[in-house]
Design an enzyme around this catalytic site. Structure first.
Site, mmCIF file in Angstrom:
data_model
loop_
_atom_site.group_PDB
_atom_site.id
_atom_site.type_symbol
_atom_site.label_atom_id
_atom_site.label_comp_id
_atom_site.label_asym_id
_atom_site.label_seq_id
_atom_site.Cartn_x
_atom_site.Cartn_y
_atom_site.Cartn_z
ATOM 1 N N TYR A 212 -6.194 25.021 -23.225
ATOM 2 C CA TYR A 212 -5.386 26.447 -22.549
ATOM 3 C C TYR A 212 -5.768 26.607 -21.145
ATOM 4 O O TYR A 212 -4.836 27.175 -20.357
ATOM 5 C CB TYR A 212 -5.872 27.144 -23.787
ATOM 6 N N SER A 213 -7.275 26.339 -20.951
ATOM 7 C CA SER A 213 -7.734 26.736 -19.705
ATOM 8 C C SER A 213 -7.001 25.900 -18.659
ATOM 9 O O SER A 213 -6.716 26.102 -17.371
ATOM 10 C CB SER A 213 -9.249 26.511 -19.438
ATOM 11 N N ALA A 214 -6.824 24.365 -18.806
ATOM 12 C CA ALA A 214 -6.137 23.605 -17.905
ATOM 13 C C ALA A 214 -4.646 24.027 -17.663
ATOM 14 O O ALA A 214 -4.179 24.180 -16.477
ATOM 15 C CB ALA A 214 -5.888 22.264 -18.680
ATOM 16 N N THR A 249 -4.781 42.153 -28.721
ATOM 17 C CA THR A 249 -3.473 41.618 -29.511
ATOM 18 C C THR A 249 -4.036 41.211 -30.844
ATOM 19 O O THR A 249 -5.269 40.537 -30.855
ATOM 20 C CB THR A 249 -2.755 40.593 -28.625
#
Length: 295
Positions: A212-214, A249
């Site tokens: 996700y960070s990438a 969320t």
């Protein structure tokens, strides 16, 4: 020396006042009235709330996500709230052909495009990276590559309208302001006439979210570069990159449950409005804005 003492302070005061007022143009909801806006990832969370805010402002809205039934409800509520028009086109951003065709269909429905808000992500969880290349590939395709495809497909229409691209990213992209754990931090990076000024992002990683960070690092690198190219080539399409902290969320709360404290998570409704403001306030005179809102 006497000249400096006499004239420098008033001149400095003038330029500081000019910078302050030009950089803090007041947002007005009517800025979005009649505007043609695409919102991705709009079936829930921040995307859904952005659709509702835009509807209240009288915008034309086209939303997309995977769930057709949920999108129907979102569109119905948008019309109740006063949207100039509201449509949905369901599909998955894992399919790049769909992503490209979606923009064309949305533009045809609205008769053009003024703002493209890119907000979708693939399902993710907080785990140590175990060598799952398929997960990395899916994260990069959905969270990054589809953003590139959508923005490229939308650019001809946005050039005609002098429109805006709004990219919703995350603290995981490297916000190093040191405030994100306790504040909602929205860094609004906009095109300027001749120069750009970005806040210090893309230099801090987070554990447990490597794929996700990438993908979020990639967003910052790509769209920051394109923004500079727009400035050099005089393309009047603004690019706003929003770096968010923890938002309340359902997806985020579920992902961090038992791992991180959710106390003080920011309101999704408030966050959605700040993102829209960032896209609307292009700030042509000022190279960038930093908006920090306390939880």
């Amino acid at each position: 020396m006497a000249f400096k003492k006499k004239y420098l302070p008033p001149l400095l005061g003038f330029f500081l006042a000019y910078y302050y007022y030009s950089a803090n143009e007041e947002f007005r909801p009517e800025m979005l009235q009649g505007k043609k806006v695409i919102v991705t990832g709009a079936s829930k969370g921040i995307g859904e709330q952005m659709a509702y805010h835009l509807a209240k402002m009288g915008a034309h809205v086209v939303v997309t996500a995977r769930s057709k039934e949920t999108l129907k409800k979102v569109v119905s509520h948008c019309l109740e709230l006063g949207a100039a028009s509201a449509h949905y086109i369901p599909g998955t951003m894992e399919d790049m052909t769909f992503a490209e065709q979606f923009v064309a269909k949305a533009g045809k429905l609205m008769g053009g495009l003024d703002m493209l808000i890119l907000n979708h992500i693939t399902n993710t969880s907080m785990n140590l990276f175990s060598g799952d290349i398929h997960l990395v590939r899916r994260s990069m395709e959905v969270n990054f590559l589809s953003y590139v495809v959508l923005s490229a497909a939308a650019l001809p229409m946005l050039k005609q309208s002098n429109g805006s691209i709004v990219v919703v990213s995350s603290k995981a992209a490297g916000c190093s302001c040191g405030l994100c754990s306790k504040w909602i931090c929205v860094h609004l990076k906009t095109r300027s006439s001749g120069s750009t000024k970005d806040t210090d992002v893309g230099k801090m990683s987070s554990p447990l979210v490597a794929p996700y960070s990438a993908s979020k690092f990639a967003l910052d690198g790509f769209f920051s570069s394109v923004r500079m190219e727009h400035s050099v080539t005089k393309v009047n399409v603004s690019i706003t990159l929003c770096i968010l902290g923890l938002i309340n969320t359902d997806t985020a709360m579920k992902a961090v449950s038992g791992i991180l404290s959710t106390v003080g998570a920011s309101s999704k409704e408030e966050c959605a409005l700040e993102i829209i403001k960032g896209g609307a306030l292009r700030q042509e005179e000022d190279p960038g804005i930093l908006v920090i809102k306390k939880l």
